[in-house]
Design a protein around this motif. Structure first.
Motif: not given
Length: 388
Positions: A136-138, A90-91, A124-127, A116-120
């Motif tokens: 966050r959403m796609v 994702w990052w 990833s955990i949320e997905v 940032s990588f932390s938000s990515a």
């Protein structure tokens, strides 16, 4: 003084003085190794296995067979590695689309709120665990992001199915039920129906029954074939019997399982003098059945070495009727009492049946004496009616 005069060499004197007089000069032979321990574990060490890749072909069984610390470590690392892997993906998507540089990229990002990588990593955990905090959403801006979202969901479902199934199977393994199937610590050999019998007691501590319970017994000993081949663990099946006959048992209460030592038995030439720890003899008992509550087949095992077999003893009764129901006293589960038994092999007993007549004559005076004592007690007893 003797060593100074040269009568006894000095080396011999020093050796004798260095010995401990309390230590025995000759060591006794160690007890033979068990093939099956008392708790049912097989005492076999597998060495020099060259084809280790066969274990990886059955990953699920390998994970179930691992110890709990390793299983929990793999369980944790599988989720962490998948989260980190997809966080990196994702990052990279956000970096390639220009979403990490505010004001320089496109107006619509591939994934909102990734800076940032932390938000990515959080996305990833949320997905994967379908939390979805809403920040966050796609978006439909990047078809690649939609494809990665589908792939991560499928991978997450596979990891959940494998790891949760592994944890469930480890907690519901069949040998856990076998912990409440108990065997007597010692086996006994005594007369039953004028025949020498090998007997043991088996019981179930739970109220939930073992369905279609069967019991098997094997004699394991070292043998040599007529051709000179040495078989270190020669296994011989011998029949076991219970009160109703056959191998199927109704294990609602402790039962005494016995084997008649006849001409077809490998114990036909076993004598009382052979019941010591030097004797190369091990009797393995296997109890199998289906657990009533789970439907899983379970197996309980134990073994008896030669010095764990008591000659001329019998198990005491432990089932009694109290208040309209049967009660079992497990404190006497392994207790035995001595009974008259010929000190000879089953072969000698078959060849000379008069040995049983000697026991009958010896048992007669004792029986008459016990009956006389019982009559004497009854003669001086006072009935409740005479007191009224």
């Amino acid at each position: 003084m003797l060593s100074r005069k040269g009568i006894i060499p000095e080396e011999y004197v020093l050796t004798r003085l260095a010995e401990d007089p309390t230590e025995p000069r000759y060591r006794a032979r160690e007890r033979r190794a068990r093939f099956v321990s008392k708790n049912g574990n097989c005492n076999v060490a597998h060495k020099n296995i060259r084809e280790q890749g066969r274990f990886l072909q059955d990953v699920f069984t390998t994970l179930v067979d691992l110890k709990w610390p390793y299983t929990l470590l793999i369980f944790t690392m599988s989720f962490l590695c998948s989260w980190l892997l997809f966080a990196m993906v994702w990052w990279l998507i956000a970096f390639a689309h220009g979403d990490l540089a505010p004001g320089e990229g496109a107006a619509v990002p591939c994934v909102t709120s990734i800076h940032s990588f932390s938000s990515a990593f959080l996305f990833s955990i949320e997905v994967q665990v379908t939390i979805g905090f809403g920040g966050r959403m796609v978006t439909e801006e990047c078809p690649l992001a939609i494809l990665i979202l589908i792939v991560q969901n499928i991978v997450g479902l596979m990891i959940n199915a494998i790891m949760l199934g592994c944890i469930f199977m480890k907690t519901a393994q069949a040998h856990r039920r076998a912990e409440t199937l108990i065997f007597s610590k010692h086996a006994v050999i005594a007369l039953r129906h004028s025949r020498l019998c090998f007997m043991l007691r088996v019981g179930d501590l739970r109220k939930s029954m073992i369905i279609s319970a069967t019991i098997h017994m094997q004699v394991v000993r070292k043998t040599t074939s007529p051709e000179g081949e040495v078989v270190p663990l020669h296994q011989v099946d011998i029949p076991m019997e219970n009160g109703v006959g056959g191998n199927n048992i109704f294990l609602v209460a402790p039962l005494i399982i016995y084997h008649v030592i006849d001409s077809n038995s490998p114990l036909y030439d076993l004598a009382p003098c052979d019941l010591h720890h030097h004797q190369d003899l091990e009797i393995i008992v296997i109890l199998e059945g289906v657990v009533e509550t789970t439907g899983i087949t379970t197996q309980a095992r134990t073994s008896y070495l030669a010095d764990e077999i008591l000659w001329g003893q019998r198990f005491v009764p432990i089932v009694a009727e109290e208040d309209g129901r049967y009660s079992v006293d497990y404190s006497k589960f392994g207790n035995t009492i001595k009974v008259p038994t010929p000190l000879c092999t089953a072969r000698q007993l078959d060849e000379d049946p008069s040995l049983l007549d000697v026991l009958t004559l010896a048992r007669g005076p004792l029986r008459k004496r016990s009956m006389a004592v019982a009559k004497a007690k009854a003669k001086f007893s006072i009935s409740p009616d005479s007191l009224s």
